[in-house]
Design a protein around this motif. Structure first.
Motif, mmCIF file in Angstrom:
data_model
loop_
_atom_site.group_PDB
_atom_site.id
_atom_site.type_symbol
_atom_site.label_atom_id
_atom_site.label_comp_id
_atom_site.label_asym_id
_atom_site.label_seq_id
_atom_site.Cartn_x
_atom_site.Cartn_y
_atom_site.Cartn_z
ATOM 1 N N ALA A 409 -115.868 21.748 -44.186
ATOM 2 C CA ALA A 409 -114.615 22.196 -43.568
ATOM 3 C C ALA A 409 -114.897 23.196 -42.453
ATOM 4 N N PHE A 410 -115.857 24.089 -42.689
ATOM 5 C CA PHE A 410 -116.248 25.047 -41.656
ATOM 6 C C PHE A 410 -116.725 24.305 -40.404
ATOM 7 N N MET A 411 -117.477 23.242 -40.611
ATOM 8 C CA MET A 411 -118.044 22.505 -39.491
ATOM 9 C C MET A 411 -117.025 21.596 -38.813
ATOM 10 N N SER A 412 -115.827 21.470 -39.375
ATOM 11 C CA SER A 412 -114.808 20.649 -38.736
ATOM 12 C C SER A 412 -114.148 21.348 -37.559
ATOM 13 N N TYR A 413 -114.388 22.672 -37.413
ATOM 14 C CA TYR A 413 -113.945 23.328 -36.186
ATOM 15 C C TYR A 413 -114.693 22.699 -35.016
ATOM 16 N N GLU A 414 -114.026 22.536 -33.917
ATOM 17 C CA GLU A 414 -114.661 21.871 -32.781
ATOM 18 C C GLU A 414 -115.910 22.610 -32.328
ATOM 19 N N LYS A 415 -115.839 23.932 -32.330
ATOM 20 C CA LYS A 415 -116.987 24.745 -31.925
ATOM 21 C C LYS A 415 -117.281 25.751 -33.023
ATOM 22 N N HIS A 416 -118.103 25.326 -33.961
ATOM 23 C CA HIS A 416 -118.403 26.184 -35.113
ATOM 24 C C HIS A 416 -119.732 26.900 -34.979
ATOM 25 N N GLY A 417 -120.573 26.503 -34.048
ATOM 26 C CA GLY A 417 -121.825 27.220 -33.802
ATOM 27 C C GLY A 417 -122.984 26.814 -34.681
ATOM 28 N N LEU A 418 -122.833 25.774 -35.511
ATOM 29 C CA LEU A 418 -123.903 25.405 -36.424
ATOM 30 C C LEU A 418 -124.659 24.149 -36.008
ATOM 31 N N ASP A 419 -124.080 23.368 -35.110
ATOM 32 C CA ASP A 419 -124.681 22.078 -34.769
ATOM 33 C C ASP A 419 -126.116 22.183 -34.284
ATOM 34 N N ASP A 420 -126.387 23.172 -33.453
ATOM 35 C CA ASP A 420 -127.700 23.252 -32.817
ATOM 36 C C ASP A 420 -128.702 24.088 -33.591
ATOM 37 N N LEU A 421 -128.305 24.616 -34.756
ATOM 38 C CA LEU A 421 -129.235 25.425 -35.538
ATOM 39 C C LEU A 421 -130.325 24.548 -36.142
ATOM 40 N N ARG A 422 -131.531 25.094 -36.211
ATOM 41 C CA ARG A 422 -132.646 24.389 -36.824
ATOM 42 C C ARG A 422 -133.135 25.191 -38.019
ATOM 43 N N VAL A 423 -133.955 24.558 -38.826
ATOM 44 C CA VAL A 423 -134.382 25.176 -40.064
ATOM 45 C C VAL A 423 -135.082 26.509 -39.830
ATOM 46 N N HIS A 424 -135.793 26.656 -38.716
ATOM 47 C CA HIS A 424 -136.512 27.895 -38.467
ATOM 48 C C HIS A 424 -135.598 29.016 -38.002
ATOM 49 N N GLN A 425 -134.330 28.726 -37.762
ATOM 50 C CA GLN A 425 -133.398 29.751 -37.295
ATOM 51 C C GLN A 425 -132.494 30.275 -38.405
ATOM 52 N N LEU A 426 -132.758 29.888 -39.632
ATOM 53 C CA LEU A 426 -131.972 30.354 -40.763
ATOM 54 C C LEU A 426 -132.872 31.074 -41.751
ATOM 55 N N VAL A 427 -132.455 32.270 -42.135
ATOM 56 C CA VAL A 427 -133.204 33.078 -43.091
ATOM 57 C C VAL A 427 -132.254 33.440 -44.225
ATOM 58 N N GLU A 428 -132.643 33.135 -45.457
ATOM 59 C CA GLU A 428 -131.787 33.465 -46.602
ATOM 60 C C GLU A 428 -132.254 34.769 -47.228
ATOM 61 N N ARG A 429 -131.320 35.703 -47.399
ATOM 62 C CA ARG A 429 -131.623 36.998 -47.998
ATOM 63 C C ARG A 429 -130.858 37.148 -49.307
ATOM 64 N N PHE A 430 -131.413 37.982 -50.196
ATOM 65 C CA PHE A 430 -130.797 38.197 -51.499
ATOM 66 C C PHE A 430 -130.622 39.689 -51.768
ATOM 67 N N PRO A 431 -129.704 40.318 -51.046
ATOM 68 C CA PRO A 431 -129.437 41.733 -51.327
ATOM 69 C C PRO A 431 -128.757 41.886 -52.670
ATOM 70 N N MET A 432 -128.728 43.119 -53.164
ATOM 71 C CA MET A 432 -128.159 43.368 -54.478
ATOM 72 C C MET A 432 -126.653 43.277 -54.442
ATOM 73 N N GLY A 433 -126.108 42.463 -55.330
ATOM 74 C CA GLY A 433 -124.668 42.403 -55.481
ATOM 75 C C GLY A 433 -124.263 43.263 -56.656
ATOM 76 N N ALA A 434 -123.253 42.819 -57.368
ATOM 77 C CA ALA A 434 -122.859 43.550 -58.564
ATOM 78 C C ALA A 434 -123.944 43.419 -59.623
ATOM 79 N N PRO A 435 -124.319 44.507 -60.328
ATOM 80 C CA PRO A 435 -125.371 44.426 -61.345
ATOM 81 C C PRO A 435 -124.983 43.474 -62.474
#
Length: 889
Positions: A409-435
């Motif tokens: 659904a996010f990507m159904s926006y005409e210009k969502h900014g994700l189309d041209d992203l590649r795997v090397h441009q995404l970094v997943e982080r795991f900051p502390m949430g609720a304990p």
């Protein structure tokens, strides 16, 4: 036009989960007679994307957190989409930045501190925008609305804002969204969104897919250039089998009305369970052999080996109920639940494999409400695929499976900014949430640092152990508050036992693949395999034992204040909780390597506002090393060129002993000054080293019988520690290459990690060293590190003066290790003309990249400062040295 400042610090993770009481309206309910579809996903122009065209740094190029001016960026971004099901609301939103007070200590420019500036250097932010993933319970939709309002996610530049949504609730709750938030819900087709979300994840997340067999998860790296076609099996109330041929190209090729709704409906009738999760949990304690007729029941406990059926193979689900004189009350609900689960899962697996076989498809991905990360369900489907394919195919699952619809659904926006992203441009982080403590999530998953620390201190006062700082995918929640995890009895698995955490995806347009890798597709940065439980336990112990010393250094770096001590204690608890979480489930955060552990530690430090724990130590060691550099250079200049080359390599190896990340080296610091330890290390540099390719490197450089003189065009020197390591080791080596006419690029961390030198610190060190060396001075000027001849040195007429440039670039990371699949665009640009790579230090040359091959000549230099690593990697001992030369592939 507002400026956009992308910060590089703490990110709040969100994982607020919902009750899963039923699955109606949640996923696909089509039956096998539904007609095929192949619609391209509809694009709406309701919101513009993050427009990076014409982006430029505004103001001081050397600021730690520079402001990025986006001249073509609208103030509004497509930043919110939902998948509203019957039980869960899945929300994906994009955040640009948060206003923060910059760390002024790191804003001092080279000119301010040493009278020089490096105007030709560019500084890219490490982290850009972020994709957040949130779950709410549909029955508590008001809390979801409150969350959206509190974050102002529904606000845009236009009066009639539109939010994209899919799922049955997009119709049911449209009026409520209009009433409470003043927004219009624009409905998107569920299958369109499902496929679009799956395509994005499989192309953009390196280890998104995994197999699950007998409780063991193994992540699968998929080449996005060889992704299509694949079969997506969506198991909701019914089952749809979708053949995906590309973006917007898909067709429902088959399906069955026997799916999750069948399991839940029959299970409710036969066991009186009140919830889907209760039924799943029952299956963990079941024994289906008391209900199902097995092959062994028919053949007297024997296999039917002639046709390849073992005695334990199910011949007929619920078959024993035919011949036994029992009523429903005589059968255990646990056994009935397991029999049902196997019956439905096996049949879905068989249909899926036969469909894939008929269509010639080699990849099968499973998702939908029925999966939901449930370990035993995935095991059962995997077994069915393996059985029917005779081991020729595997069932695969997705880490972000629950968010496929919302992402689509996010990507159904005409210009969502994700189309041209590649795997090397995404970094997943795991900051502390609720304990997460004692089976419960406590406290707000969102909040500032003080709130986070307060919650943790509350548990410590109560004597409660915090063992998982990021909430798991628990199926029961009250939304923004705390929630109860499902109870488990005995050794039973929870229904969320797959234990895969969903972090925050950082979109980093400035990251690129290192262009000199021989084969990026097969490149694996990690050398140490943490899939071995013994290795995992050992390195967890090492990191835990080092933690008190790290906390002391971090607190001291902030002046030892009460606030710093409080943050230091909170960091220790949070990182310990991360380790406990990963010890419990090594795959919780995705594929785990030693480099990931070390990076997680640095991210956790930054999360608690410790940005450079070893700053004072680095400065002290730099000053001590720079004081003796002139004498070392004079000694080197008195040698022949061939002798000098060996002495320089010895110097790099000897100086690499200064590593505050090594317990053995920290103990050495109590036995002498930095110079005394360096000299002691130099004296012990006797060949042959444990890995010794120096002669091959020497020949490549043009020394030896009838060897022509060879000069590399450009050398990339990946530097390691501050102090003697860089000043007395790598700088003299760089100087020698410059003397030979080779351009030299010093590659250093973008962010601090332990006592590693950073790209922001290197120009200052070079400027100070240049006061005593004309070669370095002229090279630094040519490379833009010095703007004027501020260094008062006398030209030595006997020395050949060189204008070969010495440059400094940042590597794009803030860890002791480096993953060359994600480096700064600055580094990628200068690497294109390089023909020599020198990786120095344990983190960059041993823990990672020891087995990496390059398109150019490569030299890996390190002293091994860990006994176990020495034994495992080079069959040696602590303080053994590695000089590994590999010619271009």
């Amino acid at each position: 036009m507002d400026d956009l400042q992308l910060d590089q610090s703490e990110i709040e993770a969100i994982n607020i989960n919902g009750d899963t009481k039923n699955i109606t309206d949640e996923e696909d309910t089509e039956n096998e007679m539904a007609p095929p579809i192949g619609n391209s996903i509809h694009r709406s122009s309701s919101r513009p994307q993050l427009d990076l065209s014409g982006a430029a740094i505004q103001g001081n190029f050397e600021e730690r957190d520079p402001t990025i001016l986006l001249p073509n960026q609208s103030d509004d971004i497509s930043h919110l989409a939902l998948d509203i099901g019957g039980s869960l609301i899945k929300l994906v939103y994009f955040s640009r930045h948060e206003d923060r007070v910059a760390n002024e200590k790191r804003k001092l420019s080279t000119k301010e501190r040493f009278g020089a500036t490096s105007s030709n250097r560019r500084s890219f932010p490490i982290l850009g925008g972020r994709l957040h993933f949130v779950k709410f319970e549909t029955s508590k939709i008001n809390e979801c609305l409150e969350f959206i309002h509190s974050k102002q996610l529904h606000r845009g530049a236009i009066d009639n804002a539109v939010i994209k949504a899919t799922g049955g609730g997009a119709y049911k709750f449209a009026d409520l969204f209009k009433e409470k938030l003043g927004v219009v819900i624009e409905k998107e087709d569920e299958m369109d969104c499902l496929v679009a979300g799956a395509n994005f994840l499989l192309k953009a997340i390196r280890h998104e897919a995994f197999t699950h067999k007998e409780g063991h998860k193994e992540f699968v790296q998929i080449d996005h250039n060889d992704l299509y076609p694949y079969l997506l099996v969506n198991i909701g109330s019914g089952v749809s089998l979708i053949k995906v041929d590309g973006d917007g190209k898909f067709q429902r090729v088959s399906g069955t009305n026997v799916g999750g709704g069948t399991y839940w409906g029959l299970g409710r009738l036969l066991t009186k369970c009140k919830s889907f999760d209760e039924l799943l949990e029952l299956s963990q304690r079941g024994d289906n052999s008391s209900v199902d007729m097995l092959v062994g029941d028919i053949y007297g406990g024997l296999d039917y080996s002639k046709i390849g059926l073992s005695a334990s193979t199910i011949a007929s689900s619920f078959g024993k109920a035919i011949s036994e004189n029992k009523e429903i009350e005589d059968y255990r609900p646990e056994d009935i639940s397991l029999s049902l689960l196997r019956m439905i899962s096996y049949n879905i697996g068989q249909i899926s494999y036969l469909t894939a076989l008929q269509l010639g498809i080699k990849r099968i991905f499973f998702g939908g409400f029925f999966i939901r990360g449930h370990a035993y369900t995935m095991d059962t489907i995997s077994f069915a695929i393996q059985f029917w394919s005779k081991g020729g195919a595997e069932a695969m699952f997705l880490r972000h499976e629950g968010f496929l619809g919302a992402l689509g659904a996010f990507m159904s926006y005409e210009k969502h900014g994700l189309d041209d992203l590649r795997v090397h441009q995404l970094v997943e982080r795991f900051p502390m949430g609720a304990p997460y403590t004692g089976g419960k999530i406590h406290g707000p998953p969102l909040g500032d640092l003080n709130e986070k620390i307060s919650w943790m201190e509350k548990f410590v006062r109560k004597g409660t152990k915090i063992f998982a700082p990021v909430p798991m995918a628990s199926p029961r929640t009250t939304g923004l508050g705390g929630f109860e995890a499902p109870s488990s009895k005995g050794d039973a698995l929870r229904s969320d036992e797959s234990n895969l955490n969903v972090g925050v995806l950082h979109l980093v347009p400035s990251l690129e693949v290192f262009p000199l890798l021989a084969d990026p597709r097969t490149y694996e940065p990690n050398t140490v395999d943490l899939a071995d439980p013994n290795e995992l336990e050992y390195w967890f112990t090492v990191l835990s034992e080092h933690l008190p010393d790290l906390v002391d250094k971090a607190v001291a770096s902030e002046g030892g204040t009460d606030d710093a001590r409080r943050r230091g204690n909170a960091f220790a608890r949070a990182f310990s909780a991360h380790l406990a979480r990963l010890m419990e489930e090594p795959a919780a955060y995705g594929k785990l390597g030693l480099a990931n552990l070390l990076e997680l530690r640095e991210e956790c430090l930054r999360e608690f506002n410790f940005f450079d724990a070893y700053s004072a130590i680095k400065q002290r060691e730099n000053e001590a090393s720079l004081a003796v550099l002139p004498d070392l250079l004079m000694e080197l200049d008195s040698m022949s060129e061939e002798t000098r080359l060996l002495t320089l390599i010895e110097g790099v190896l000897a100086a690499n002993i200064f590593d505050w990340g090594s317990r053995a080296c920290v103990d050495l610091y109590h036995k002498g000054t930095i110079i005394e330890i360096y000299r002691m290390s130099r004296k012990k540099m006797q060949r042959p080293w444990r890995v010794d390719n120096f002669d091959a490197f020497k020949e490549r450089m043009g020394f030896g019988d009838k060897k022509p003189y060879f000069r590399h065009k450009r050398a990339l020197l990946f530097v390691d520690n501050s102090g003697a390591d860089v000043v007395l080791g790598m700088l003299p080596l760089a100087r020698e290459l410059l003397r030979r006419g080779t351009e030299v690029v010093l590659v250093a961390n973008s962010l601090p990690a332990l006592n590693d030198v950073t790209a922001m610190e290197l120009p200052e060190i070079v400027a100070e060293a240049a006061k005593h060396c004309d070669i370095l001075r002229r090279a630094a000027e040519a490379g833009g590190l010095l703007m004027d001849a501020m260094v008062n040195t006398q030209d030595n007429p006997s020395e050949k003066l060189s204008s070969t440039p010495l440059m400094v670039v940042e590597n794009g990371c803030g860890s002791p290790c480096i993953d060359l699949r994600q480096v700064s665009s600055e580094l990628a640009a200068v690497a294109k003309d390089a023909d020599l790579v020198i990786l120095e230090g344990m983190g960059r040359a041993l823990h990672t990249n020891y087995n990496a091959r390059f398109k150019c000549d490569a030299l890996k230099l390190a002293m091994v400062k860990n006994q176990r690593l020495a034994e495992k990697l080079i069959e040696g001992n602590i303080y053994d040295c590695v000089c590994r030369y590999e010619p271009a592939c």
